[in-house]
Design a protein around this motif. Structure first.
Motif, PDB file in Angstrom:
ATOM      1  N   ASP A  15      35.352  47.623  37.247  1.00  0.00           N
ATOM      2  CA  ASP A  15      36.557  48.019  37.968  1.00  0.00           C
ATOM      3  C   ASP A  15      36.598  47.303  39.307  1.00  0.00           C
ATOM      4  O   ASP A  15      35.679  46.577  39.664  1.00  0.00           O
ATOM      5  CB  ASP A  15      36.570  49.538  38.162  1.00  0.00           C
ATOM      6  N   ALA A  16      37.662  47.555  40.053  1.00  0.00           N
ATOM      7  CA  ALA A  16      37.827  46.906  41.356  1.00  0.00           C
ATOM      8  C   ALA A  16      37.151  47.681  42.473  1.00  0.00           C
ATOM      9  O   ALA A  16      37.344  47.371  43.648  1.00  0.00           O
ATOM     10  CB  ALA A  16      39.308  46.728  41.668  1.00  0.00           C
ATOM     11  N   GLY A  17      36.360  48.685  42.121  1.00  0.00           N
ATOM     12  CA  GLY A  17      35.662  49.466  43.127  1.00  0.00           C
ATOM     13  C   GLY A  17      36.626  50.192  44.044  1.00  0.00           C
ATOM     14  O   GLY A  17      37.750  50.539  43.663  1.00  0.00           O
ATOM     15  N   PHE A  18      36.208  50.395  45.270  1.00  0.00           N
ATOM     16  CA  PHE A  18      37.047  50.978  46.310  1.00  0.00           C
ATOM     17  C   PHE A  18      37.226  49.939  47.413  1.00  0.00           C
ATOM     18  O   PHE A  18      36.444  48.976  47.493  1.00  0.00           O
ATOM     19  CB  PHE A  18      36.404  52.254  46.859  1.00  0.00           C
ATOM     20  N   PRO A  19      38.226  50.082  48.269  1.00  0.00           N
ATOM     21  CA  PRO A  19      38.494  49.035  49.268  1.00  0.00           C
ATOM     22  C   PRO A  19      37.282  48.614  50.085  1.00  0.00           C
ATOM     23  O   PRO A  19      37.142  47.433  50.423  1.00  0.00           O
ATOM     24  CB  PRO A  19      39.573  49.668  50.151  1.00  0.00           C
ATOM     25  N   HIS A  20      36.395  49.549  50.416  1.00  0.00           N
ATOM     26  CA  HIS A  20      35.261  49.222  51.282  1.00  0.00           C
ATOM     27  C   HIS A  20      33.922  49.588  50.637  1.00  0.00           C
ATOM     28  O   HIS A  20      32.927  49.774  51.341  1.00  0.00           O
ATOM     29  CB  HIS A  20      35.419  49.929  52.626  1.00  0.00           C
ATOM     30  N   GLY A  78      31.252  48.630  47.246  1.00  0.00           N
ATOM     31  CA  GLY A  78      30.912  47.818  46.088  1.00  0.00           C
ATOM     32  C   GLY A  78      31.646  46.494  46.048  1.00  0.00           C
ATOM     33  O   GLY A  78      31.995  45.901  47.076  1.00  0.00           O
ATOM     34  N   ALA A  79      31.914  46.041  44.835  1.00  0.00           N
ATOM     35  CA  ALA A  79      32.602  44.761  44.657  1.00  0.00           C
ATOM     36  C   ALA A  79      34.024  44.800  45.197  1.00  0.00           C
ATOM     37  O   ALA A  79      34.635  43.755  45.422  1.00  0.00           O
ATOM     38  CB  ALA A  79      32.607  44.381  43.175  1.00  0.00           C
ATOM     39  N   GLY A  80      34.542  46.002  45.429  1.00  0.00           N
ATOM     40  CA  GLY A  80      35.875  46.148  46.007  1.00  0.00           C
ATOM     41  C   GLY A  80      36.002  45.490  47.364  1.00  0.00           C
ATOM     42  O   GLY A  80      37.098  45.075  47.772  1.00  0.00           O
ATOM     43  N   ARG A  81      34.899  45.358  48.073  1.00  0.00           N
ATOM     44  CA  ARG A  81      34.929  44.699  49.383  1.00  0.00           C
ATOM     45  C   ARG A  81      35.334  43.231  49.240  1.00  0.00           C
ATOM     46  O   ARG A  81      36.071  42.695  50.080  1.00  0.00           O
ATOM     47  CB  ARG A  81      33.570  44.803  50.059  1.00  0.00           C
ATOM     48  N   LEU A  82      34.851  42.582  48.186  1.00  0.00           N
ATOM     49  CA  LEU A  82      35.203  41.178  47.962  1.00  0.00           C
ATOM     50  C   LEU A  82      36.689  41.040  47.669  1.00  0.00           C
ATOM     51  O   LEU A  82      37.342  40.103  48.129  1.00  0.00           O
ATOM     52  CB  LEU A  82      34.388  40.618  46.799  1.00  0.00           C
ATOM     53  N   VAL A  83      37.220  41.990  46.901  1.00  0.00           N
ATOM     54  CA  VAL A  83      38.643  41.978  46.576  1.00  0.00           C
ATOM     55  C   VAL A  83      39.471  42.183  47.838  1.00  0.00           C
ATOM     56  O   VAL A  83      40.430  41.446  48.107  1.00  0.00           O
ATOM     57  CB  VAL A  83      38.964  43.064  45.530  1.00  0.00           C
ATOM     58  N   THR A  84      39.117  43.190  48.611  1.00  0.00           N
ATOM     59  CA  THR A  84      39.857  43.523  49.825  1.00  0.00           C
ATOM     60  C   THR A  84      39.892  42.358  50.807  1.00  0.00           C
ATOM     61  O   THR A  84      40.907  42.122  51.477  1.00  0.00           O
ATOM     62  CB  THR A  84      39.227  44.755  50.507  1.00  0.00           C
ATOM     63  N   LEU A  85      38.795  41.614  50.896  1.00  0.00           N
ATOM     64  CA  LEU A  85      38.716  40.487  51.831  1.00  0.00           C
ATOM     65  C   LEU A  85      39.403  39.225  51.299  1.00  0.00           C
ATOM     66  O   LEU A  85      39.406  38.197  51.967  1.00  0.00           O
ATOM     67  CB  LEU A  85      37.250  40.179  52.136  1.00  0.00           C
ATOM     68  N   GLY A  86      39.949  39.300  50.097  1.00  0.00           N
ATOM     69  CA  GLY A  86      40.653  38.155  49.534  1.00  0.00           C
ATOM     70  C   GLY A  86      39.740  37.056  49.028  1.00  0.00           C
ATOM     71  O   GLY A  86      40.168  35.908  48.871  1.00  0.00           O
ATOM     72  N   ARG A  87      38.489  37.399  48.741  1.00  0.00           N
ATOM     73  CA  ARG A  87      37.536  36.392  48.273  1.00  0.00           C
ATOM     74  C   ARG A  87      37.634  36.149  46.762  1.00  0.00           C
ATOM     75  O   ARG A  87      37.043  35.203  46.256  1.00  0.00           O
ATOM     76  CB  ARG A  87      36.101  36.829  48.604  1.00  0.00           C
ATOM     77  N   HIS A 125      39.969  48.474  35.005  1.00  0.00           N
ATOM     78  CA  HIS A 125      41.044  49.120  35.780  1.00  0.00           C
ATOM     79  C   HIS A 125      40.873  48.778  37.252  1.00  0.00           C
ATOM     80  O   HIS A 125      39.797  48.368  37.706  1.00  0.00           O
ATOM     81  CB  HIS A 125      41.041  50.638  35.588  1.00  0.00           C
ATOM     82  N   ILE A 126      41.950  48.946  38.017  1.00  0.00           N
ATOM     83  CA  ILE A 126      41.915  48.654  39.449  1.00  0.00           C
ATOM     84  C   ILE A 126      42.451  49.827  40.265  1.00  0.00           C
ATOM     85  O   ILE A 126      42.634  49.712  41.478  1.00  0.00           O
ATOM     86  CB  ILE A 126      42.721  47.380  39.789  1.00  0.00           C
ATOM     87  N   GLY A 127      42.682  50.959  39.607  1.00  0.00           N
ATOM     88  CA  GLY A 127      43.370  52.085  40.239  1.00  0.00           C
ATOM     89  C   GLY A 127      42.678  52.677  41.448  1.00  0.00           C
ATOM     90  O   GLY A 127      43.330  53.287  42.306  1.00  0.00           O
ATOM     91  N   SER A 128      41.355  52.503  41.552  1.00  0.00           N
ATOM     92  CA  SER A 128      40.636  53.083  42.682  1.00  0.00           C
ATOM     93  C   SER A 128      40.683  52.203  43.928  1.00  0.00           C
ATOM     94  O   SER A 128      40.180  52.595  44.982  1.00  0.00           O
ATOM     95  CB  SER A 128      39.178  53.363  42.298  1.00  0.00           C
ATOM     96  N   GLY A 152      45.691  46.267  43.710  1.00  0.00           N
ATOM     97  CA  GLY A 152      47.067  46.358  43.226  1.00  0.00           C
ATOM     98  C   GLY A 152      48.035  45.591  44.115  1.00  0.00           C
ATOM     99  O   GLY A 152      48.943  44.906  43.620  1.00  0.00           O
ATOM    100  N   ARG A 153      47.846  45.713  45.412  1.00  0.00           N
ATOM    101  CA  ARG A 153      48.728  45.005  46.356  1.00  0.00           C
ATOM    102  C   ARG A 153      48.601  43.501  46.180  1.00  0.00           C
ATOM    103  O   ARG A 153      49.612  42.786  46.094  1.00  0.00           O
ATOM    104  CB  ARG A 153      48.386  45.406  47.788  1.00  0.00           C
ATOM    105  N   LEU A 154      47.376  43.007  46.140  1.00  0.00           N
ATOM    106  CA  LEU A 154      47.160  41.568  46.002  1.00  0.00           C
ATOM    107  C   LEU A 154      47.689  41.050  44.663  1.00  0.00           C
ATOM    108  O   LEU A 154      48.239  39.949  44.585  1.00  0.00           O
ATOM    109  CB  LEU A 154      45.671  41.248  46.147  1.00  0.00           C
ATOM    110  N   MET A 155      47.522  41.836  43.609  1.00  0.00           N
ATOM    111  CA  MET A 155      48.033  41.440  42.301  1.00  0.00           C
ATOM    112  C   MET A 155      49.561  41.343  42.337  1.00  0.00           C
ATOM    113  O   MET A 155      50.139  40.354  41.856  1.00  0.00           O
ATOM    114  CB  MET A 155      47.589  42.440  41.229  1.00  0.00           C
ATOM    115  N   ASN A 156      50.214  42.343  42.916  1.00  0.00           N
ATOM    116  CA  ASN A 156      51.679  42.348  42.972  1.00  0.00           C
ATOM    117  C   ASN A 156      52.232  41.246  43.858  1.00  0.00           C
ATOM    118  O   ASN A 156      53.357  40.772  43.655  1.00  0.00           O
ATOM    119  CB  ASN A 156      52.176  43.715  43.467  1.00  0.00           C
TER     120      ASN A 156
END
Length: 230
Positions: free
Chosen positions: A56-61, A63-72, A80-83, A88-92
């Motif tokens: 999953d996409a983890g949470f914003p801050h 696990g791996a969610g940190r990498l997503v949040t930082l745009g890396r 799923h990415i619901g958490s 979701g914002r970056l995907m949209n």
């Protein structure tokens, strides 16, 4: 100690050859079982345009969610990415490509990659265009199945409770989740561990990931591991 039986290194050394555009499989489930020290080192290195494969996409801050949040992350393959609202914002906004794979199918694709199998057959998602679009099918005994390709990556990063210097791993309860599968599917596997014990201290029957799959062991922050260099 023979260096071939001592894979303990710093996070910086384990990630020395990380580069932009690489693919990474990360163990974990909602941040549980995702290696925090390795994620932190990856962030500090500034590695970007990553293809990230995880449950999953983890949470914003977390696990791996940190990498997503930082745009890396350029592309995310997950169930799923619901958490993580940032995913979701970056995907949209068209800044993150997301390939959704049903959770069981994703786990099996990673397992197949580690086992050297080219793909799997499944009827999960065959009637769902989001899952089945562009995928080949095969019919067996009158039932149609999707052909889901196996997943491997340049590097797998996993998190374990205990390891010996050779890399035999034991996971902690539910933190085991996708880690054993991820450990097998990387061209290189780096394990962050909480406790390092001498070679021979782990009963062979307790080993959850054999050390043959592990290239580097990185002590989690706060772990006393200096004895391993003696």
């Amino acid at each position: 100690m023979n260096s071939s039986f001592n894979k303990i290194v710093t996070a910086a050394k384990a990630m020395n050859d990380f580069h932009d555009g690489m693919s990474i499989i990360a163990g974990g489930f909602g941040g549980i079982g995702t290696p925090p020290t390795l994620i932190e080192e990856l962030i500090e290195k500034g590695t970007k345009n990553i293809t990230l494969i995880c449950n999953d996409a983890g949470f914003p801050h977390i696990g791996a969610g940190r990498l997503v949040t930082l745009g890396r992350v350029k592309k995310l393959i997950a169930s799923h990415i619901g958490s993580n609202p940032e995913a979701g914002r970056l995907m949209n906004e068209g800044k993150l490509e997301v390939e959704f794979s049903p959770q069981g199918t994703l786990a099996e694709r990673i397992r197949a990659g580690g086992a050297g199998i080219a793909g799997i057959l499944t009827d999960i998602g065959i009637s769902n265009e989001m899952v089945s679009a562009g995928k080949a099918t095969h019919t067996i005994s009158g039932t149609e199945y999707l052909i889901e390709t196996a997943i491997t990556a340049d590097v797998s990063i996993v998190y374990a409770k205990k390891a010996d210097p050779f890399g035999n791993l034991i996971y902690d309860k539910s933190a085991r989740n996708t880690n054993p599968l991820a450990a097998m599917a990387g061209n290189k596997t780096i394990a962050e561990v909480e406790e390092i014990v001498p070679l021979g201290a782990i009963d062979p029957d307790e080993v959850m990931t054999p050390g043959v799959f592990v290239d580097y062991i990185v002590p989690s922050k706060g772990v006393n591991w200096k004895w391993a260099w003696e």
